[in-house]
Design an enzyme around this catalytic site. Structure first.
Site, mmCIF file in Angstrom:
data_model
loop_
_atom_site.group_PDB
_atom_site.id
_atom_site.type_symbol
_atom_site.label_atom_id
_atom_site.label_comp_id
_atom_site.label_asym_id
_atom_site.label_seq_id
_atom_site.Cartn_x
_atom_site.Cartn_y
_atom_site.Cartn_z
ATOM 1 N N SER A 1 19.022 -10.108 -43.008
ATOM 2 C CA SER A 1 20.400 -10.696 -42.867
ATOM 3 C C SER A 1 21.170 -9.624 -42.286
ATOM 4 O O SER A 1 20.871 -8.714 -42.453
ATOM 5 C CB SER A 1 21.226 -11.433 -44.021
ATOM 6 O OG SER A 1 22.387 -11.957 -43.149
ATOM 7 N N TYR B 1 23.844 -11.567 -52.036
ATOM 8 C CA TYR B 1 22.508 -11.613 -51.128
ATOM 9 C C TYR B 1 22.838 -10.087 -50.031
ATOM 10 O O TYR B 1 21.574 -9.822 -49.299
ATOM 11 C CB TYR B 1 23.520 -12.860 -50.373
ATOM 12 C CG TYR B 1 22.670 -13.256 -49.195
ATOM 13 C CD1 TYR B 1 21.658 -13.833 -49.340
ATOM 14 C CD2 TYR B 1 23.534 -13.159 -47.405
ATOM 15 C CE1 TYR B 1 21.038 -14.138 -48.115
ATOM 16 C CE2 TYR B 1 22.892 -13.302 -46.770
ATOM 17 C CZ TYR B 1 21.422 -14.535 -46.680
ATOM 18 O OH TYR B 1 20.730 -14.698 -45.556
#
Length: 228
Positions: free
Chosen positions: A129, A152
């Site tokens: 990501s 994350y």
């Protein structure tokens, strides 16, 4: 026939990736920790199912042993399984998120390496990501700069670094990290953002179908190489 394993493939981007690779003629193994959901997804798609929990060594070893016994090799590995880990942060949650998003890549990749080395055209795609990119999270023009996703983002930064290091260590296998784009899945539902998993899966599929002279050791989205 290209033999492909996708982790966390019973829904979302993993499921859409499986569907598109099956349409391209791959033999696809759907890895999922929930047997009922994994078998259901595999039946819907015409794929094969292996129980695979990326946080459990025995589960990972068993899944890769089953693929090895059936196929003798693995051509494509898509490390897709992931956790968002949003909300309050504590040590227990941090361990769970990193165990899934980063250590899980190590577990599955290490177990898969003997089968990948047996392939004539092996490639590994790590679904990472740009939320793990220093450039993106500090760029006010990017949505990543507005998302409070400490665990994350940090774990995806680790996933991208693992990609680069594996590419250096295994020059005969292509390793690339992919930013699939903001996607509307169960994981991102509360943020109300994103496009369809089918659209985001296209960039994963592109890197899962690289030629032998394709790139390695990169982080890319559908537009090309991303700074990070």
């Amino acid at each position: 026939m290209t033999v492909t394993l996708i982790t966390g493939a019973n829904k979302g981007i993993g499921y859409a990736t499986a569907k598109q690779l099956l349409e391209l003629g791959h033999t696809v193994y759907i890895g999922a920790r929930d047997v009922e959901r994994g078998e259901k997804a595999a039946a819907e798609l015409g794929a094969r199912f292996v129980r695979l929990d990326v946080t459990d060594d025995a589960s990972v070893d068993s899944a890769l042993a089953a693929i090895g016994a059936a196929e003798g090799r693995l051509d494509v590995l898509v490390n897709n399984a992931g956790l968002l880990g949003h909300g309050d942060v504590d040590g227990r949650k941090a361990l769970r998120v990193f165990d899934t998003n980063a250590v899980g890549i190590v577990r599955v990749t290490e177990a898969a390496l003997p089968l990948l080395r047996a392939s004539s055209n092996a490639t590994v795609v790590n679904v990472s990501s740009s939320a793990g990119s220093f450039w993106a999270v500090n760029n006010p023009d990017r949505v990543e700069s507005t998302l409070p996703l400490a665990l994350y983002s940090a774990s995806k930064a680790a996933a991208t670094m693992l990609t680069v290091q594996y590419a250096k260590a295994e020059p005969g296998i292509r390793f690339n990290a992919v930013e699939p784009g903001p996607t509307a899945t169960d994981m991102t539902a509360e943020f109300g953002i994103g496009r369809s998993p089918e659209e985001s899966a296209r960039v994963v599929v592109r890197f899962a179908t690289l030629d032998a002279d394709g790139p390695t050791g990169t982080l890319q989205d559908e537009g090309g190489v991303l700074p990070w």
